[in-house]
Design a protein around this motif. Structure first.
Motif, mmCIF file in Angstrom:
data_model
loop_
_atom_site.group_PDB
_atom_site.id
_atom_site.type_symbol
_atom_site.label_atom_id
_atom_site.label_comp_id
_atom_site.label_asym_id
_atom_site.label_seq_id
_atom_site.Cartn_x
_atom_site.Cartn_y
_atom_site.Cartn_z
ATOM 1 N N ALA A 164 0.760 -1.249 0.095
ATOM 2 C CA ALA A 164 -0.030 0.012 -0.092
ATOM 3 C C ALA A 164 0.983 1.321 -0.050
ATOM 4 C CB ALA A 164 -0.973 0.069 0.951
ATOM 5 N N LEU A 165 0.398 2.219 -0.794
ATOM 6 C CA LEU A 165 1.111 3.466 -1.036
ATOM 7 C C LEU A 165 1.433 4.069 0.246
ATOM 8 C CD1 LEU A 165 2.550 5.259 -2.900
ATOM 9 C CD2 LEU A 165 0.432 6.638 -3.265
ATOM 10 N N PRO A 166 0.628 4.229 1.291
ATOM 11 C CA PRO A 166 1.078 5.102 2.444
ATOM 12 C C PRO A 166 2.109 4.326 3.148
ATOM 13 C CG PRO A 166 -1.401 4.768 2.517
ATOM 14 C CD PRO A 166 -0.813 3.883 1.443
ATOM 15 N N SER A 167 2.021 2.866 3.342
ATOM 16 C CA SER A 167 3.184 2.169 4.001
ATOM 17 C C SER A 167 4.407 2.127 3.218
ATOM 18 C CB SER A 167 2.894 0.820 3.937
ATOM 19 O OG SER A 167 1.591 0.413 4.684
ATOM 20 N N VAL A 168 4.387 2.261 1.761
ATOM 21 C CA VAL A 168 5.584 2.405 0.902
ATOM 22 C C VAL A 168 6.325 3.727 1.290
ATOM 23 C CG1 VAL A 168 6.329 3.035 -1.429
ATOM 24 C CG2 VAL A 168 4.845 0.986 -0.813
ATOM 25 N N ARG A 169 5.401 4.787 1.455
ATOM 26 C CA ARG A 169 5.914 6.166 1.872
ATOM 27 C C ARG A 169 6.741 6.091 3.186
ATOM 28 N NH1 ARG A 169 1.004 9.401 -0.777
ATOM 29 N NH2 ARG A 169 2.078 9.667 -2.939
ATOM 30 N N LYS A 170 6.294 5.385 3.918
ATOM 31 C CA LYS A 170 6.658 5.495 5.276
ATOM 32 C C LYS A 170 8.203 4.786 5.371
ATOM 33 C CE LYS A 170 5.618 4.200 10.076
ATOM 34 N NZ LYS A 170 4.776 3.720 11.196
ATOM 35 N N VAL A 171 8.113 3.528 4.537
ATOM 36 C CA VAL A 171 9.212 2.628 4.711
ATOM 37 C C VAL A 171 10.272 3.629 3.767
ATOM 38 C CG1 VAL A 171 10.146 0.630 3.382
ATOM 39 C CG2 VAL A 171 7.998 0.432 5.006
ATOM 40 N N LEU A 172 10.038 4.104 2.694
ATOM 41 C CA LEU A 172 11.036 4.818 2.045
ATOM 42 C C LEU A 172 11.707 5.930 2.785
ATOM 43 C CD1 LEU A 172 9.213 5.100 -1.511
ATOM 44 C CD2 LEU A 172 11.094 3.366 -1.060
ATOM 45 N N LYS A 173 10.910 6.647 3.681
ATOM 46 C CA LYS A 173 11.296 7.708 4.415
ATOM 47 C C LYS A 173 12.431 7.248 5.233
ATOM 48 C CE LYS A 173 10.016 11.205 7.529
ATOM 49 N NZ LYS A 173 8.830 12.077 8.157
ATOM 50 N N LEU A 174 12.267 6.126 5.846
ATOM 51 C CA LEU A 174 12.823 5.551 7.114
ATOM 52 C C LEU A 174 14.182 4.934 6.503
ATOM 53 C CD1 LEU A 174 10.220 3.879 9.217
ATOM 54 C CD2 LEU A 174 11.570 5.787 9.831
ATOM 55 N N LEU A 175 14.152 4.198 5.214
ATOM 56 C CA LEU A 175 15.211 3.721 4.597
ATOM 57 C C LEU A 175 16.175 4.977 3.964
ATOM 58 C CD1 LEU A 175 13.474 0.881 2.801
ATOM 59 C CD2 LEU A 175 15.170 0.661 4.612
ATOM 60 N N VAL A 176 15.680 5.851 3.585
ATOM 61 C CA VAL A 176 16.402 7.038 3.510
ATOM 62 C C VAL A 176 17.273 7.622 4.471
ATOM 63 C CG1 VAL A 176 16.661 9.598 2.471
ATOM 64 C CG2 VAL A 176 15.336 7.688 1.314
ATOM 65 N N LEU A 177 16.500 7.762 5.662
ATOM 66 C CA LEU A 177 17.150 8.281 6.986
ATOM 67 C C LEU A 177 18.243 7.034 7.296
ATOM 68 C CD1 LEU A 177 14.163 9.465 8.906
ATOM 69 C CD2 LEU A 177 15.909 10.812 8.052
ATOM 70 N N ALA A 178 18.093 6.091 6.862
ATOM 71 C CA ALA A 178 19.084 5.018 7.450
ATOM 72 C C ALA A 178 20.368 4.834 6.260
ATOM 73 C CB ALA A 178 18.393 3.724 7.840
ATOM 74 N N ASP A 179 20.218 5.664 5.299
ATOM 75 C CA ASP A 179 21.315 5.515 4.224
ATOM 76 C C ASP A 179 21.293 4.280 3.480
ATOM 77 O OD1 ASP A 179 22.118 8.095 4.627
ATOM 78 O OD2 ASP A 179 23.519 7.516 6.453
ATOM 79 N N ALA A 180 20.025 3.660 3.316
ATOM 80 C CA ALA A 180 19.922 2.466 2.671
ATOM 81 C C ALA A 180 19.459 2.738 1.046
ATOM 82 C CB ALA A 180 19.067 1.361 3.160
ATOM 83 N N LEU A 181 18.699 3.683 1.217
ATOM 84 C CA LEU A 181 18.240 4.531 -0.133
ATOM 85 C C LEU A 181 18.605 5.833 -0.323
ATOM 86 C CD1 LEU A 181 14.478 3.037 -0.520
ATOM 87 C CD2 LEU A 181 16.512 2.005 -1.346
ATOM 88 N N THR A 182 18.509 6.494 -1.473
ATOM 89 C CA THR A 182 18.771 7.850 -1.698
ATOM 90 C C THR A 182 17.446 8.356 -2.377
ATOM 91 O OG1 THR A 182 19.823 7.486 -3.903
ATOM 92 C CG2 THR A 182 21.216 7.878 -1.587
ATOM 93 N N SER A 183 17.038 9.681 -2.070
ATOM 94 C CA SER A 183 15.871 10.072 -2.983
ATOM 95 C C SER A 183 16.563 11.347 -3.655
ATOM 96 C CB SER A 183 14.892 10.523 -1.900
ATOM 97 O OG SER A 183 15.266 11.689 -1.228
ATOM 98 N N VAL A 184 16.012 11.573 -5.002
ATOM 99 C CA VAL A 184 16.243 12.539 -5.767
ATOM 100 C C VAL A 184 15.010 13.397 -6.264
ATOM 101 C CG1 VAL A 184 17.445 13.480 -7.872
ATOM 102 C CG2 VAL A 184 18.354 11.411 -6.626
#
Length: 168
Positions: free
Chosen positions: A49-69
């Motif tokens: 679900a999109l709300p869960s994806v958004r929350k997970v993406l935000k946390l993974l960016v904060l943990a330096d597992a993902l980057t966002s552009v």
């Protein structure tokens, strides 16, 4: 294998639903390591679900597992190779430090910790679980998911843990 205790109830030791979603999402990114994806694309491709994806993406960016552009060609992508991101990294990004019990955390909040005979053993078990999750990369997870054969009840699984010291 005979078990002396029954685990037939509905409760089990497991990672949170959000940490599970995070591993699915990281597996998706690991299959396309050079590509960027929007949150909507990730939700569509992973069926999370999109709300869960958004929350997970935000946390993974904060943990330096993902980057966002940001921008037209923006999106999310792996911050480093999938071989360098462990299951422990993902679980910790979502749920915080791995702690099976209150007394296995750095800041012990258990009223009984001072007099508990099993507390050091829980810390030892927690260390084994943490090291086991650290030993498995996201890259290994996607390679394993590509294998169709699953372990049956008669198969044995051996986990070798080195340099784990039992706390006395």
């Amino acid at each position: 294998m005979a078990h002396s205790l029954s685990c037939l109830g509905t409760k089990m030791l497991r990672v949170s639903k959000m940490a599970d979603y995070a591993t699915v999402i990281m597996g998706f990114f690991a299959r396309c390591p050079e590509s960027s994806f929007s949150a909507v694309e990730v939700a569509e491709k992973t069926q999370v679900a999109l709300p869960s994806v958004r929350k997970v993406l935000k946390l993974l960016v904060l943990a330096d597992a993902l980057t966002s552009v940001r921008g037209v060609n923006g999106g999310y992508r792996l911050a480093r190779a999938a071989s360098q991101i462990s299951l422990a990294d993902v679980v910790c990004a979502i749920d915080g430090p791995i702690a099976l019990t209150e007394c296995s955390q750095e800041s012990q909040q258990c009223y009984h910790a001072e007099h508990c005979a099993v507390q050091p053993n829980w810390q030892w078990v927690n260390q084994i679980v943490s090291q086991s999750l650290s030993a498995v990369s996201i890259e290994e997870m996607i390679k394993q998911s590509n294998k169709v054969a699953l372990a049956s009840e008669s198969d044995e699984i051996t986990i070798k843990i080195s340099n784990v010291k039992k706390v006395k």
